[in-house]
Design an enzyme around this catalytic site. Structure first.
Site, short mmCIF file in Angstrom:
data_model
loop_
_atom_site.label_atom_id
_atom_site.label_comp_id
_atom_site.label_asym_id
_atom_site.label_seq_id
_atom_site.Cartn_x
_atom_site.Cartn_y
_atom_site.Cartn_z
N CYS A 281 12.40 -4.69 -1.21
CA CYS A 281 11.55 -3.56 -1.60
C CYS A 281 10.24 -3.59 -0.83
O CYS A 281 9.73 -2.54 -0.43
CB CYS A 281 11.28 -3.59 -3.10
SG CYS A 281 12.77 -3.42 -4.10
N THR A 282 9.70 -4.77 -0.62
CA THR A 282 8.45 -4.88 0.15
C THR A 282 8.65 -4.37 1.56
O THR A 282 7.85 -3.58 2.07
CB THR A 282 7.97 -6.35 0.18
OG1 THR A 282 7.70 -6.77 -1.16
CG2 THR A 282 6.72 -6.50 1.02
#
Lengths: 186, 169
Positions: free
Chosen positions: B57-58
């Site tokens: 997600c980062t």
């Protein structure tokens, strides 16, 4: 994984050419192109592997590099990319590229400028080009070309224009390059 | 239903042509909400993702952050949505310098993700799903990515391009 459709690896939307930094024989049958970020530790890990690969395949392989800096995660990546491009405008792109990957922990502006001096760059021109962000548009063009070609992180490699979805261990890359050679020979 | 989903997780993902379900979700800890229908008239990119702080997600959201000028070129709003609380969103956005809103699908948990067919019951998290909503609030493109695969941005950009000619640079 969704079974909806068969899988096709994304292709490079902007072919490697005169706008790019490419090293190796001009008539090499395989072009390995990397989208990389100078502060990304995974790119740092891939750097010596690419060098080994080039040494193993000195006639069949050429290597191209495009910038893909994620500037919020890697605050030194953009300036490092600009420094490499300035070096490139003075015919020392690969020397600066190698220096950066061999010094990923020291990429402050002063470090990069010192490296530029050590490589024999015209520092007046270096300062002017860094100050004016002369090469930022080229770096952005690299970045967007990667986004449009299915690059979602770094490093991402393309072999003869097809995204390499395997890892970047030496054996894996050797196999992938050999496969491309065979495909080209058919 | 769950058994079917296991073999075809995209089965109930809202498809192009459907009206984008409206929502009103917390966007900041001090009580500001964001309602989708207030963005009518411009394209909206909805990015459902499993969890703040997770590595994929980062990478994915940092890439979208890097593309802020592109979203602006299309006059598009990009919104991240997960079941994390607004306080987690705030801390994560600050840490990763994210410049677009993160909405908290926190209470009732996952209700908006469910409405879009982008909720994974087994893990209790949003799926990794992308939607482009057109000027009239209709879904024009949707995509479900395998949970561990960063889908990148090419599909979103292609969908925005096909929506309308971009605003002049």
């Amino acid at each position: 994984m969704s079974p909806r459709q068969s899988y096709h690896a994304p292709r490079l939307t902007l072919p490697a050419g005169a706008r790019d930094h490419i090293r190796g024989p001009i008539d090499a049958r395989v072009t390995l192109l990397e989208y990389g970020d100078y502060e990304c530790p995974f790119c740092g890990a891939a750097y010596p592997v690419v060098k080994q690969l080039e040494e193993l395949m000195p006639t069949d392989l050429r290597f191209a590099f495009r910038h893909f800096p994620i500037t919020t995660l890697h605050p030194h990546a953009e300036l490092a990319a600009e420094a490499a491009e300035v070096a490139g405008s003075q015919r020392r792109f690969w020397q600066m590229h190698d220096w950066i990957y061999e010094h990923q922990d020291t990429l402050e502006p002063g470090d990069l400028r010192r490296a530029a001096g050590t490589l024999g760059l015209d520092l007046g021109q270096y300062d002017a080009d860094v100050e004016s962000h002369r090469f930022a548009p080229h770096i952005r063009e690299d970045f967007i070309s990667g986004v449009r070609s299915g690059v979602n992180g770094t490093p991402t490699f393309f072999i003869n224009g097809v995204r390499h979805d395997g890892d970047y261990e030496l054996e894996t890359l050797v196999d992938a390059v050999r496969t491309a050679l065979l495909a080209g020979a058919r | 239903m769950n058994e079917y989903r296991a073999t075809n997780p995209a089965a109930d993902l809202l498809a192009p042509g459907a009206a984008a379900p409206d929502f009103d979700l917390p966007a900041t800890p001090d009580g500001n909400n964001l309602r989708l229908s207030t963005l009518r008239g411009k394209p909206v990119v909805l990015v459902f993702y499993p969890a703040d702080w997770s590595p994929v997600c980062t990478d994915q959201l940092s890439l979208y952050n890097e593309l802020m000028p592109e979203w602006q070129r299309f006059n598009a709003e990009l919104l991240g949505i997960s079941v994390d609380s607004i306080w987690s969103h705030k801390a994560w956005a600050k840490e990763k310098k994210l410049r677009f809103p993160l909405l908290a699908d926190f209470e009732p948990k996952g209700a908006v993700s469910r409405a879009y067919g982008a909720y994974d019951e087994a893990s209790g998290m949003s799926e990794r799903a992308l939607f482009v909503v057109d000027h009239d609030g209709k879904i024009s493109w949707s995509y479900l990515s395998p949970i561990n695969v960063n889908p990148g941005a090419d599909g979103i950009l292609a969908a925005l391009e096909s929506l309308a000619s971009p605003v002049a640079r």
